[in-house]
Design an enzyme around this catalytic site. Structure first.
Site, PDB file in Angstrom:
ATOM      1  N   PHE A  31      30.333  44.416  48.252  1.00  0.00           N
ATOM      2  CA  PHE A  31      29.775  43.699  47.111  1.00  0.00           C
ATOM      3  C   PHE A  31      29.351  42.305  47.589  1.00  0.00           C
ATOM      4  O   PHE A  31      30.118  41.606  48.267  1.00  0.00           O
ATOM      5  CB  PHE A  31      30.774  43.609  45.955  1.00  0.00           C
ATOM      6  CG  PHE A  31      30.128  43.014  44.734  1.00  0.00           C
ATOM      7  CD1 PHE A  31      29.146  43.721  44.065  1.00  0.00           C
ATOM      8  CD2 PHE A  31      30.442  41.742  44.304  1.00  0.00           C
ATOM      9  CE1 PHE A  31      28.499  43.171  42.963  1.00  0.00           C
ATOM     10  CE2 PHE A  31      29.797  41.181  43.208  1.00  0.00           C
ATOM     11  CZ  PHE A  31      28.825  41.895  42.534  1.00  0.00           C
TER      12      PHE A  31
ATOM     13  N   ASP B 297      39.541  44.191  48.643  1.00  0.00           N
ATOM     14  CA  ASP B 297      38.988  43.872  47.325  1.00  0.00           C
ATOM     15  C   ASP B 297      39.171  45.111  46.450  1.00  0.00           C
ATOM     16  O   ASP B 297      38.630  46.184  46.755  1.00  0.00           O
ATOM     17  CB  ASP B 297      37.503  43.494  47.469  1.00  0.00           C
ATOM     18  CG  ASP B 297      36.864  43.136  46.133  1.00  0.00           C
ATOM     19  OD1 ASP B 297      37.395  43.526  45.076  1.00  0.00           O
ATOM     20  OD2 ASP B 297      35.811  42.476  46.157  1.00  0.00           O
TER      21      ASP B 297
ATOM     22  N   TYR C 190      38.275  42.265  34.584  1.00  0.00           N
ATOM     23  CA  TYR C 190      37.372  42.668  33.500  1.00  0.00           C
ATOM     24  C   TYR C 190      36.796  44.074  33.599  1.00  0.00           C
ATOM     25  O   TYR C 190      36.024  44.479  32.749  1.00  0.00           O
ATOM     26  CB  TYR C 190      36.241  41.648  33.301  1.00  0.00           C
ATOM     27  CG  TYR C 190      35.393  41.297  34.509  1.00  0.00           C
ATOM     28  CD1 TYR C 190      34.398  42.161  34.954  1.00  0.00           C
ATOM     29  CD2 TYR C 190      35.562  40.094  35.162  1.00  0.00           C
ATOM     30  CE1 TYR C 190      33.601  41.825  36.032  1.00  0.00           C
ATOM     31  CE2 TYR C 190      34.773  39.738  36.243  1.00  0.00           C
ATOM     32  CZ  TYR C 190      33.796  40.607  36.679  1.00  0.00           C
ATOM     33  OH  TYR C 190      33.015  40.260  37.739  1.00  0.00           O
ATOM     34  N   LYS C 191      37.166  44.803  34.648  1.00  0.00           N
ATOM     35  CA  LYS C 191      36.665  46.180  34.774  1.00  0.00           C
ATOM     36  C   LYS C 191      37.713  47.143  34.213  1.00  0.00           C
ATOM     37  O   LYS C 191      37.909  47.206  32.998  1.00  0.00           O
ATOM     38  CB  LYS C 191      36.329  46.469  36.233  1.00  0.00           C
ATOM     39  CG  LYS C 191      35.173  45.617  36.762  1.00  0.00           C
ATOM     40  CD  LYS C 191      34.927  45.885  38.246  1.00  0.00           C
ATOM     41  CE  LYS C 191      33.888  44.943  38.825  1.00  0.00           C
ATOM     42  NZ  LYS C 191      32.529  45.231  38.351  1.00  0.00           N
TER      43      LYS C 191
ATOM     44  N   ARG D 121      24.341  54.725  37.816  1.00  0.00           N
ATOM     45  CA  ARG D 121      25.779  54.703  38.053  1.00  0.00           C
ATOM     46  C   ARG D 121      26.523  55.044  36.760  1.00  0.00           C
ATOM     47  O   ARG D 121      26.218  54.489  35.706  1.00  0.00           O
ATOM     48  CB  ARG D 121      26.139  53.292  38.523  1.00  0.00           C
ATOM     49  CG  ARG D 121      27.440  53.140  39.222  1.00  0.00           C
ATOM     50  CD  ARG D 121      27.601  51.714  39.752  1.00  0.00           C
ATOM     51  NE  ARG D 121      27.850  50.765  38.695  1.00  0.00           N
ATOM     52  CZ  ARG D 121      28.469  49.581  38.852  1.00  0.00           C
ATOM     53  NH1 ARG D 121      28.871  49.209  40.053  1.00  0.00           N
ATOM     54  NH2 ARG D 121      28.651  48.783  37.846  1.00  0.00           N
TER      55      ARG D 121
END
Lengths: 411, 411
Positions: free
Chosen positions: A124, A196, A221-222, A370
């Protein structure tokens, strides 16, 4: 596979009742919880209480009376069991990016004979950017970023590498790296590893302690459903805590922050990794959101995640019109996180058409569609309805007729 | 001065009606808004809307539809007029500590022939700690902290100093530094200046542009009433924006964050100073809180602040029993921020006794009793009642009979 079979899967799902703990929008299929998790119902009363009572009424006293001061540790300890960490190793603070900076500096200092931070080209971007920023600051004699293809990680684990920085689940393809194996291979070469967990914490069982991970960061937040821009977390293995010293040493990381001493003395424990005043409102939201996990078995999460993806792939396969969608995620379910990525030249237009029909998927440049599966609140019926909608869009070629504005999307 | 005169002052106060825009606890005199500002009424509906509608219902689409992505800029632009900054120079992000790190690195890089960061011994500790952390990271050849007494700043502005790091209003004494003069003197020696506005933004007129300040940081949770742990802000003068490059270069500071490019390219404007994903819920709270300022004249704020302190001092003077309280703030109102500090050997016990009687002041080690005046919602009657309570405590020597636990307090 027919609709009755789908309903049977939902009925047999041990996690089905967890969906009732979320406020989901009506008539919407939400397959983007890997970007922003849904709203746990408990959050609404908690945030109202924190704002009106704790802040509005009790004001400054709440640092003690509502224990705001311990929130970073309390929230960290709630996350710890989800990522296989024993107590005293996880703290909630800042963003993933800022936390990566703290850990990159810590790891480079522990391994100060070496200078290379090895990562993947497809990591990322913020992870790569934070290394680039540190490299600019320290100069290439002290920090260099080396980016390789995922399949070349192992052969690049050499004795010049100080730190291996990997995201456990690739944000585009969903490919799951083998944390145990890569950590062990890195350690054999004297390399420290930062994981990560943005796309793995809450998505699958993570075993930081068992894998003997050194450091990790992750996202609120995921899959942890802490709300937009929720504070992040970081993990530092107990064995490193005495030796490390991180440079973003704000007053909350001081051994005695309220002594107001002019000289910094790091807290001897994970508290050292705090920096400024904690974000009480956002962190309280995450704290409330994490209660959803209290009675959840991560193996149930993994089993359901695999099954949801399996059903999705099977339904895609049986529709001839969907054969233009090329699976970019690994075929083997064991090598995937909790999302599926398909490439298609018109991925962006298809994604917009899906969103218009209230199937929320997302697009990643250049051509990736996705779909994220969040076992706490995604049902098998959701998958059925999503693929049915996808079929209707692709079959009718509707997406070709429309023009869509390029939309921002936050991973 | 008698109670009738106090009431007359409240009646003549052009800001008196602003108090109605805050939710203040009943039967409480709150003189700690310089530590944590009170709750603006508009926040409650905003936070409920952000949580239930924007997050809960609109989910990931809100990055566009509710413009979450521009919140850091939008909130920065709302703060800008309060600190004398023209557009395009202020952004809301992270904490003061993290923002200081970005600016310290930026300033040192601009002034790379020099290595000294000059500050005051009595600066707020986190400011000093962040320099110490950077100095540890870069080594003393690239960054050294020099701490001097406040009165010795001017004589230490030498040509070895790269950066002058000052807090405009001292957190303990409330002493106000002369931003225009010190910035000018520093510039004459080729020194860049970073101003910490934690105790001045929203407390008094700040004139960053007029003073030709280089950089500034400030706090959302004190006089701006953004709630506990509210995001902070930073200012970078337009003239420096092209040349600076800050090292905490997370994806939100990238020129094109959604291109997901593996190489960092800084945004050409103030956006470069963002790092990770913005804290949407907390930042929305601050955004709502800032609406209180729309029709406020900062000169009214300053006039009332001076008058509140003046009344407080006069009332203290007329009560013989309060003569043990020694004013540590400057006598001259023009040299003070919006707080008063008194030393007393029993400051901690007196502070606890005040709090027990619902007069919320605060204590700063070792012996300081601190009263903050927030002109938006502090009334002259509050001052009268606070001093009356203080008199009753000191006169009766109640505080000597009690034992208080040491309480944490967050500035």
């Amino acid at each position: 596979m027919n609709f009755d079979e789908i309903i049977t899967l939902d009925k047999a799902d041990p996690l089905a009742k967890k969906r009732l703990e979320f406020d989901l929008p009506a008539n919407t299929i939400y397959l983007d919880g890997n970007s922003l998790g849904a709203l746990p119902k408990s959050v609404k009363s908690r945030v109202a209480e924190v704002v009106s009572q704790q802040w509005g009424n009790d004001l400054i006293k709440s640092w003690n009376s509502h224990n705001w001061i311990d929130l970073p540790i309390k929230v960290g300890e709630k996350i710890a069991p989800l990522i296989g960490a024993a107590q005293g190793q996880v703290i909630c603070c800042d963003s993933i990016s800022v936390n990566l900076f703290k850990l990159l500096c810590s790891a480079l200092k522990l391994n100060s004979e070496r200078t290379v931070v090895l990562s993947t080209k497809d990591n990322f971007p913020t992870d790569l950017y934070m290394v680039q920023g540190l490299s600019d600051l320290l100069g290439p004699d002290l920090c260099q970023l080396q980016m390789v293809e995922e399949q070349d990680i192992q052969k690049n684990l050499t004795e010049s590498v100080a730190v291996l920085l990997l995201t456990q689940v690739n944000f585009r393809t969903g490919k799951l790296l083998d944390m145990a194996k890569l950590t062990q291979l890195a350690h054999e070469k004297g390399i420290l590893v930062i994981w990560d967990l943005a796309h793995s914490a809450g998505a699958l069982p993570v075993e930081l302690d068992t894998c003997e991970a050194d450091f990790a960061v992750g996202c609120g937040y995921k899959y942890l459903n802490g709300g937009p821009g929720s504070p992040a977390f970081l993990y530092v293995a107990k064995r490193h805590q005495e030796a490390v010293k991180q440079p973003l040493c704000g007053w909350m990381g001081h051994a005695k922050p309220f002594a107001f001493d002019a000289n910094y003395q790091p807290s001897p424990n994970i508290n050292q990794f705090q920096c400024g005043t904690p974000s009480v409102i956002s962190m309280s939201v995450l704290d409330a959101a994490l209660d959803v996990w209290q009675d959840v078995d991560m193996l149930h999460i993994r089993n359901k995640s695999e099954a949801l993806a399996d059903v999705f792939i099977n339904l895609v396969k049986v529709h001839h019109c969907l054969h233009e969608l090329i699976l970019c995620s690994p075929d083997d379910v064991k090598l995937r996180g909790s999302q599926l990525a398909f490439s298609h030249d018109a991925a962006f237009a298809i994604c917009q058409a899906l969103i218009e029909k209230s199937v929320i998927a997302d697009f990643r440049a250049p051509n990736i569609l996705r779909f994220g599966f969040t076992p706490l609140y995604t049902s098998f019926e959701d998958i059925w309805l999503a693929v049915t909608t996808l079929v209707s869009i692709v079959e009718s070629e509707q997406y070709k007729e429309q023009r869509f504005n390029v939309a921002l999307k936050v991973t």
